[in-house]
Scaffold this motif. Sequence first.
Motif, PDB file in Angstrom:
ATOM      1  N   SER A 247      -9.413   0.684 -10.554  1.00 46.33           N
ATOM      2  CA  SER A 247      -8.659   0.606 -11.803  1.00 46.33           C
ATOM      3  C   SER A 247      -7.172   0.470 -11.487  1.00 46.33           C
ATOM      4  O   SER A 247      -6.724   0.756 -10.373  1.00 46.33           O
ATOM      5  N   GLU A 248      -6.407   0.046 -12.506  1.00 47.62           N
ATOM      6  CA  GLU A 248      -4.950  -0.016 -12.347  1.00 47.62           C
ATOM      7  C   GLU A 248      -4.396   1.354 -11.966  1.00 47.62           C
ATOM      8  O   GLU A 248      -3.478   1.460 -11.153  1.00 47.62           O
ATOM      9  N   GLY A 249      -4.958   2.393 -12.548  1.00 48.07           N
ATOM     10  CA  GLY A 249      -4.509   3.744 -12.218  1.00 48.07           C
ATOM     11  C   GLY A 249      -4.734   4.074 -10.758  1.00 48.07           C
ATOM     12  O   GLY A 249      -3.853   4.631 -10.099  1.00 48.07           O
ATOM     13  N   GLN A 250      -5.912   3.732 -10.249  1.00 46.68           N
ATOM     14  CA  GLN A 250      -6.190   3.979  -8.832  1.00 46.68           C
ATOM     15  C   GLN A 250      -5.268   3.165  -7.945  1.00 46.68           C
ATOM     16  O   GLN A 250      -4.799   3.640  -6.916  1.00 46.68           O
ATOM     17  N   LEU A 251      -5.014   1.933  -8.330  1.00 43.17           N
ATOM     18  CA  LEU A 251      -4.171   1.045  -7.528  1.00 43.17           C
ATOM     19  C   LEU A 251      -2.712   1.490  -7.500  1.00 43.17           C
ATOM     20  O   LEU A 251      -2.027   1.317  -6.506  1.00 43.17           O
ATOM     21  N   ARG A 252      -2.241   2.065  -8.593  1.00 44.25           N
ATOM     22  CA  ARG A 252      -0.814   2.351  -8.736  1.00 44.25           C
ATOM     23  C   ARG A 252      -0.450   3.824  -8.556  1.00 44.25           C
ATOM     24  O   ARG A 252       0.724   4.167  -8.569  1.00 44.25           O
ATOM     25  N   THR A 253      -1.451   4.687  -8.337  1.00 41.19           N
ATOM     26  CA  THR A 253      -1.161   6.105  -8.125  1.00 41.19           C
ATOM     27  C   THR A 253      -0.635   6.318  -6.710  1.00 41.19           C
ATOM     28  O   THR A 253      -1.271   5.913  -5.729  1.00 41.19           O
ATOM     29  N   LEU A 254       0.522   6.947  -6.624  1.00 43.09           N
ATOM     30  CA  LEU A 254       1.106   7.239  -5.313  1.00 43.09           C
ATOM     31  C   LEU A 254       0.254   8.271  -4.589  1.00 43.09           C
ATOM     32  O   LEU A 254      -0.273   9.197  -5.216  1.00 43.09           O
ATOM     33  N   GLU A 255       0.148   8.111  -3.283  1.00 44.34           N
ATOM     34  CA  GLU A 255      -0.594   9.091  -2.484  1.00 44.34           C
ATOM     35  C   GLU A 255       0.022  10.472  -2.639  1.00 44.34           C
ATOM     36  O   GLU A 255      -0.686  11.475  -2.723  1.00 44.34           O
ATOM     37  N   ALA A 256       1.325  10.519  -2.672  1.00 47.98           N
ATOM     38  CA  ALA A 256       2.106  11.754  -2.850  1.00 47.98           C
ATOM     39  C   ALA A 256       3.510  11.309  -3.231  1.00 47.98           C
ATOM     40  O   ALA A 256       3.860  10.129  -3.055  1.00 47.98           O
ATOM     41  N   PRO A 257       4.340  12.215  -3.746  1.00 46.49           N
ATOM     42  CA  PRO A 257       5.719  11.822  -4.057  1.00 46.49           C
ATOM     43  C   PRO A 257       6.399  11.214  -2.822  1.00 46.49           C
ATOM     44  O   PRO A 257       6.296  11.738  -1.716  1.00 46.49           O
ATOM     45  N   GLY A 258       7.031  10.075  -3.030  1.00 44.95           N
ATOM     46  CA  GLY A 258       7.712   9.395  -1.927  1.00 44.95           C
ATOM     47  C   GLY A 258       6.800   8.575  -1.040  1.00 44.95           C
ATOM     48  O   GLY A 258       7.258   7.965  -0.067  1.00 44.95           O
ATOM     49  N   LYS A 259       5.508   8.544  -1.345  1.00 50.61           N
ATOM     50  CA  LYS A 259       4.539   7.755  -0.562  1.00 50.61           C
ATOM     51  C   LYS A 259       4.139   6.525  -1.365  1.00 50.61           C
ATOM     52  O   LYS A 259       4.496   6.374  -2.522  1.00 50.61           O
ATOM     53  N   TRP A 260       3.346   5.675  -0.753  1.00 50.02           N
ATOM     54  CA  TRP A 260       2.933   4.425  -1.388  1.00 50.02           C
ATOM     55  C   TRP A 260       1.624   4.577  -2.142  1.00 50.02           C
ATOM     56  O   TRP A 260       0.808   5.448  -1.848  1.00 50.02           O
ATOM     57  N   SER A 261       1.423   3.653  -3.069  1.00 51.40           N
ATOM     58  CA  SER A 261       0.142   3.488  -3.739  1.00 51.40           C
ATOM     59  C   SER A 261      -0.691   2.472  -2.953  1.00 51.40           C
ATOM     60  O   SER A 261      -0.182   1.812  -2.029  1.00 51.40           O
ATOM     61  N   ILE A 262      -1.941   2.320  -3.346  1.00 54.16           N
ATOM     62  CA  ILE A 262      -2.790   1.299  -2.713  1.00 54.16           C
ATOM     63  C   ILE A 262      -2.173  -0.079  -2.920  1.00 54.16           C
ATOM     64  O   ILE A 262      -2.118  -0.895  -1.986  1.00 54.16           O
TER      65      ILE A 262
END
Length: 176
Positions: free
Chosen positions: A47-62
């Motif tokens: 989902s867009e949410g899964q793709l755009r959720t950051l791994e953690a603050p200051g980290k990247w998303s998928i």
Amino acid sequence: MTNTNTSSSGANSDAIENLLAYLGNRDPIDTFAETPDALRTATSGLSEGQLRTLEAPGKWSILNVVQHLGHTELAIGLRYRMVLSEDAPPIQAIDQDHWVSALFPDDVSLEESLEDFSGLRAINLRLLRRVTAAQWQRYGIHNERGEETLGAMVRLYAAHDRYHLHQIQRILDAQG
């Protein structure tokens, strides 16, 4: 490919060795050829949410990871061509976090990112499959890592592919 060592020391050398462990004994060219499909498989149905959720603050998303792979493919394609056509060219490092944040991360879809990466990878693979045994020993001077042969660059970036596929799975696992 022979003699694919980079000349590095200290912590930078440890980081390179840790990254190369993701490649292991795999053939770098085969790894390059497999990565576009592996990325599509790893991101299929998310989902867009899964793709755009950051791994953690200051980290990247998928999605950021996939965008980064496209950025990297563009940069390394230029590096390959410089090393093959110039004598010991300087190779400038890039600020990967800045590229990800500055190059329209919210305006680029997963499909666009996958297409960009896959197209650039195909172009670079055509070039690399033509490289002769002697050309694998050509080198550039990386501003952080020093002298780096084409063979070493290819191994490093194949390991980079494997690391980021692992990172995508790690982000998914963190999402539950």
